[in-house]
Design an enzyme around this catalytic site. Structure first.
Site, PDB file in Angstrom:
ATOM      1  N   GLU A  91       2.486  -4.940 -13.204  1.00  0.00           N
ATOM      2  CA  GLU A  91       3.364  -4.506 -14.276  1.00  0.00           C
ATOM      3  C   GLU A  91       4.600  -3.801 -13.735  1.00  0.00           C
ATOM      4  OE1 GLU A  91       0.473  -4.168 -18.063  1.00  0.00           O
ATOM      5  OE2 GLU A  91       0.449  -2.424 -16.756  1.00  0.00           O
ATOM      6  N   CYS A 104      10.630   1.019 -13.118  1.00  0.00           N
ATOM      7  CA  CYS A 104       9.442   1.457 -12.390  1.00  0.00           C
ATOM      8  C   CYS A 104       8.724   0.214 -11.873  1.00  0.00           C
ATOM      9  CB  CYS A 104       8.557   2.272 -13.335  1.00  0.00           C
ATOM     10  SG  CYS A 104       7.023   2.798 -12.591  1.00  0.00           S
ATOM     11  N   CYS A 111      -4.920  -0.695  -6.369  1.00  0.00           N
ATOM     12  CA  CYS A 111      -4.683   0.424  -5.464  1.00  0.00           C
ATOM     13  C   CYS A 111      -6.009   0.822  -4.863  1.00  0.00           C
ATOM     14  CB  CYS A 111      -4.078   1.606  -6.220  1.00  0.00           C
ATOM     15  SG  CYS A 111      -3.540   2.951  -5.133  1.00  0.00           S
ATOM     16  N   CYS A 115      -7.421   7.739  -7.002  1.00  0.00           N
ATOM     17  CA  CYS A 115      -7.155   9.040  -7.610  1.00  0.00           C
ATOM     18  C   CYS A 115      -7.943   9.104  -8.920  1.00  0.00           C
ATOM     19  CB  CYS A 115      -5.661   9.227  -7.865  1.00  0.00           C
ATOM     20  SG  CYS A 115      -4.706   9.282  -6.333  1.00  0.00           S
ATOM     21  N   CYS A 118      -6.374   8.087 -12.536  1.00  0.00           N
ATOM     22  CA  CYS A 118      -5.418   6.970 -12.618  1.00  0.00           C
ATOM     23  C   CYS A 118      -6.123   5.661 -12.943  1.00  0.00           C
ATOM     24  CB  CYS A 118      -4.678   6.844 -11.287  1.00  0.00           C
ATOM     25  SG  CYS A 118      -3.523   5.452 -11.263  1.00  0.00           S
ATOM     26  N   HIS A 228      -0.497  17.391  -7.699  1.00  0.00           N
ATOM     27  CA  HIS A 228      -1.615  17.447  -8.652  1.00  0.00           C
ATOM     28  C   HIS A 228      -2.627  18.576  -8.460  1.00  0.00           C
ATOM     29  CE1 HIS A 228       0.123  13.773  -9.963  1.00  0.00           C
ATOM     30  NE2 HIS A 228      -0.504  12.967  -9.144  1.00  0.00           N
ATOM     31  N   ASN A 303      -1.932  10.865 -19.302  1.00  0.00           N
ATOM     32  CA  ASN A 303      -2.021   9.759 -20.252  1.00  0.00           C
ATOM     33  C   ASN A 303      -3.425   9.191 -20.222  1.00  0.00           C
ATOM     34  OD1 ASN A 303       0.748   9.653 -21.204  1.00  0.00           O
ATOM     35  ND2 ASN A 303       1.243   9.110 -19.091  1.00  0.00           N
ATOM     36  N   CYS A 346       2.814   6.539 -17.386  1.00  0.00           N
ATOM     37  CA  CYS A 346       2.254   6.791 -16.047  1.00  0.00           C
ATOM     38  C   CYS A 346       0.737   6.698 -16.081  1.00  0.00           C
ATOM     39  CB  CYS A 346       2.572   8.190 -15.558  1.00  0.00           C
ATOM     40  SG  CYS A 346       4.272   8.606 -15.639  1.00  0.00           S
TER      41      CYS A 346
HETATM   42  N1  SAH Z   1       0.727   5.778  -5.597  1.00  0.00           N
HETATM   43  C1  SAH Z   1       1.944   6.478  -5.916  1.00  0.00           C
HETATM   44  C2  SAH Z   1       2.565   5.980  -7.216  1.00  0.00           C
HETATM   45  C3  SAH Z   1       1.658   6.224  -8.380  1.00  0.00           C
HETATM   46  S1  SAH Z   1       2.161   6.288 -10.045  1.00  0.00           S
HETATM   47  C4  SAH Z   1       1.640   7.960  -6.021  1.00  0.00           C
HETATM   48  O1  SAH Z   1       0.481   8.333  -5.997  1.00  0.00           O
HETATM   49  O2  SAH Z   1       2.580   8.744  -6.103  1.00  0.00           O
HETATM   50  C5  SAH Z   1       3.207   7.596 -10.342  1.00  0.00           C
HETATM   51  C6  SAH Z   1       2.583   8.906 -10.847  1.00  0.00           C
HETATM   52  O3  SAH Z   1       1.732   8.788 -11.996  1.00  0.00           O
HETATM   53  C7  SAH Z   1       1.745   9.544  -9.761  1.00  0.00           C
HETATM   54  O4  SAH Z   1       2.125  10.886  -9.622  1.00  0.00           O
HETATM   55  C8  SAH Z   1       0.365   9.442 -10.327  1.00  0.00           C
HETATM   56  O5  SAH Z   1      -0.492  10.391  -9.776  1.00  0.00           O
HETATM   57  C9  SAH Z   1       0.620   9.638 -11.814  1.00  0.00           C
HETATM   58  N2  SAH Z   1      -0.501   9.237 -12.670  1.00  0.00           N
HETATM   59  C10 SAH Z   1      -1.520   8.414 -12.376  1.00  0.00           C
HETATM   60  N3  SAH Z   1      -2.366   8.307 -13.425  1.00  0.00           N
HETATM   61  C11 SAH Z   1      -1.856   9.086 -14.403  1.00  0.00           C
HETATM   62  C12 SAH Z   1      -2.266   9.357 -15.750  1.00  0.00           C
HETATM   63  N4  SAH Z   1      -3.361   8.801 -16.287  1.00  0.00           N
HETATM   64  N5  SAH Z   1      -1.492  10.178 -16.498  1.00  0.00           N
HETATM   65  C13 SAH Z   1      -0.367  10.696 -15.973  1.00  0.00           C
HETATM   66  N6  SAH Z   1       0.066  10.469 -14.715  1.00  0.00           N
HETATM   67  C14 SAH Z   1      -0.663   9.669 -13.941  1.00  0.00           C
END
Ligand code: SAH
Length: 372
Positions: A91, A104, A111, A115, A118, A228, A303, A346
């Site tokens: 996406e 974006c 991935c 995390c 996510c 985080h 989210n 996100c």
């Molecule tokens: N792998 C990269 C890009 C990830 S996406 C990274 O970790 O930075 C971009 C951001 O969205 C990251 O900070 C990630 O931690 C955050 N993110 C992931 N899941 C999320 C969620 N459910 N709600 C809000 N932010 C989230």
């Protein structure tokens, strides 16, 4: 198979042309056709000799990831689902704002970092995207938004870009796909290709320390770090790569990055998880953690997605948390939740991933064990 020209940055394209017995300066012409004018048909490249066009037709192609879906949210956010083959799809999201338009982009199908909060992590991991598939997302978005320059207007004063910023914050960990991401970054920055400003292209990482150093030397762009948590114990749980590269090392890498960064600060992303990382004490610990490091904070309201196991911090809690950071003179913004009605916010990007690492399977076994 024909060579996909979207995989080449300028030096690689010049080398490929040289190997075909062509003059390397053709690379500049070709790059402009491909990336500035969005021409994917050699026949339409009017200032290239018919001879060369014919040879290109035989040897090369412009292969873009096909658009499987195109969604528009009520707030103007757009999301495309792009086919990257073998049942995988990624996406890409466009976020229009008053004074800029941000795309974006994804860097991997899935991935591997897992995390905890996510949804991409939950999908498991299939493979790295190629440079052509990464820059192909920008191509498709420009096409859909009418953001390519017309060839005739090439010398006319540049009109405003629709896409002014690119963030590698889609699916995947960009620094775990280093070579392809750097090639794609070079194409985004090259004046003969997309010509974006170095300060307006951002790599976001969960904190792969050696790759932060490599990026600094290979292609410094704006850096965002997914922090985080203010301490190792909590960060180990939320962002498991922390077990390999703990906070002290990550902070040191950020300092080194600033020596060459086009921006004089690091952006720290911080997802606000109710009752997990959002207390006053966490905020104060963050202030201590980043003392003396030029940085800005971007708080992201969590989210939700099905079975995430987390809740978003209530708005007053988020405000209080931001206040503590700001009282310590840390510039703090809260990321607006955009496009959540089309699951484009996100952490909601899931695409379609064939999980080759069988992470999902392993996890469901673990869950079954703890449940019994
Ligand atoms: N792998 C990269 C890009 C990830 S996406 C990274 O970790 O930075 C971009 C951001 O969205 C990251 O900070 C990630 O931690 C955050 N993110 C992931 N899941 C999320 C969620 N459910 N709600 C809000 N932010 C989230």
């Amino acid at each position: 198979m024909k060579q996909n020209l979207l995989e080449f940055d300028a030096p690689a394209l010049a080398a490929w042309l040289a190997a075909q017995g062509e003059k390397p300066f053709r690379a500049k012409q070709l790059l402009r056709w491909l990336h500035q004018f969005g021409q994917d048909d050699f026949a339409g490249m009017s200032d290239i000799s018919r001879d060369l066009r014919q040879r290109l037709d035989e040897l090369a192609e412009v292969r873009l990831p096909p658009v499987l879906r195109d969604d528009a949210a009520a707030d103007g956010t757009r999301k495309w689902l792009l086919d990257v083959g073998n049942g995988n799809a990624v996406e890409c999201v466009f976020i229009p704002e008053e004074n800029r338009g941000t795309l974006c982009v994804s860097s991997q199908a899935g991935c591997a970092l897992e995390c905890a909060f996510c949804s991409t992590g939950r999908q498991g991991f299939s493979r790295n995207l190629t440079a052509g598939e990464i820059v192909g997302q920008l191509w498709q978005a420009k096409q859909a938004l009418g953001d390519f320059r017309g060839h005739a207007a090439a010398e006319a004063p540049a009109r405003e870009r629709v896409i002014s910023n690119v963030v590698l914050m889609g699916m995947g960990e960009p620094l775990a796909n280093f070579e392809q991401v750097v090639t794609a970054l070079r194409l985004m920055l090259d004046d003969n290709a997309h010509g974006l400003s170095r300060r307006r292209v951002t790599v976001s990482t969960a904190g792969i320390v050696p790759a932060i150093d490599r990026l600094r030397d290979a292609c410094p762009v704006a850096l965002a770090v997914s922090l985080h948590a203010p301490d190792d114990a909590l960060r180990d749980r939320l962002v498991p790569i922390n077990r390999k590269y703990p906070l002290a090392e990550l902070m040191a890498a950020c300092r080194r990055y600033l020596e060459k960064s086009p921006r004089d600060f690091i952006t720290f992303e911080y997802v606000m998880l109710d009752g997990v990382n959002d207390s006053d004490a966490h905020a104060h610990a963050l202030v201590r953690l980043v003392a003396g490091l030029p940085c800005k904070f971007n708080l992201i309201p969590f989210n939700a997605f099905p079975n995430s196991g987390f809740r978003r911090s209530p708005a007053p809690r988020l405000r209080r948390f931001a206040e503590i950071l700001m009282q310590a003179h840390l510039v703090t913004t809260t990321r607006k939740t955009r496009g959540d009605d089309i699951d484009a916010a996100c952490g909601q990007l899931a695409g379609r991933v064939l999980d080759r690492t069988r992470r999902r399977e392993k996890r469901s076994i673990l869950t079954a064990e703890t449940a019994s």
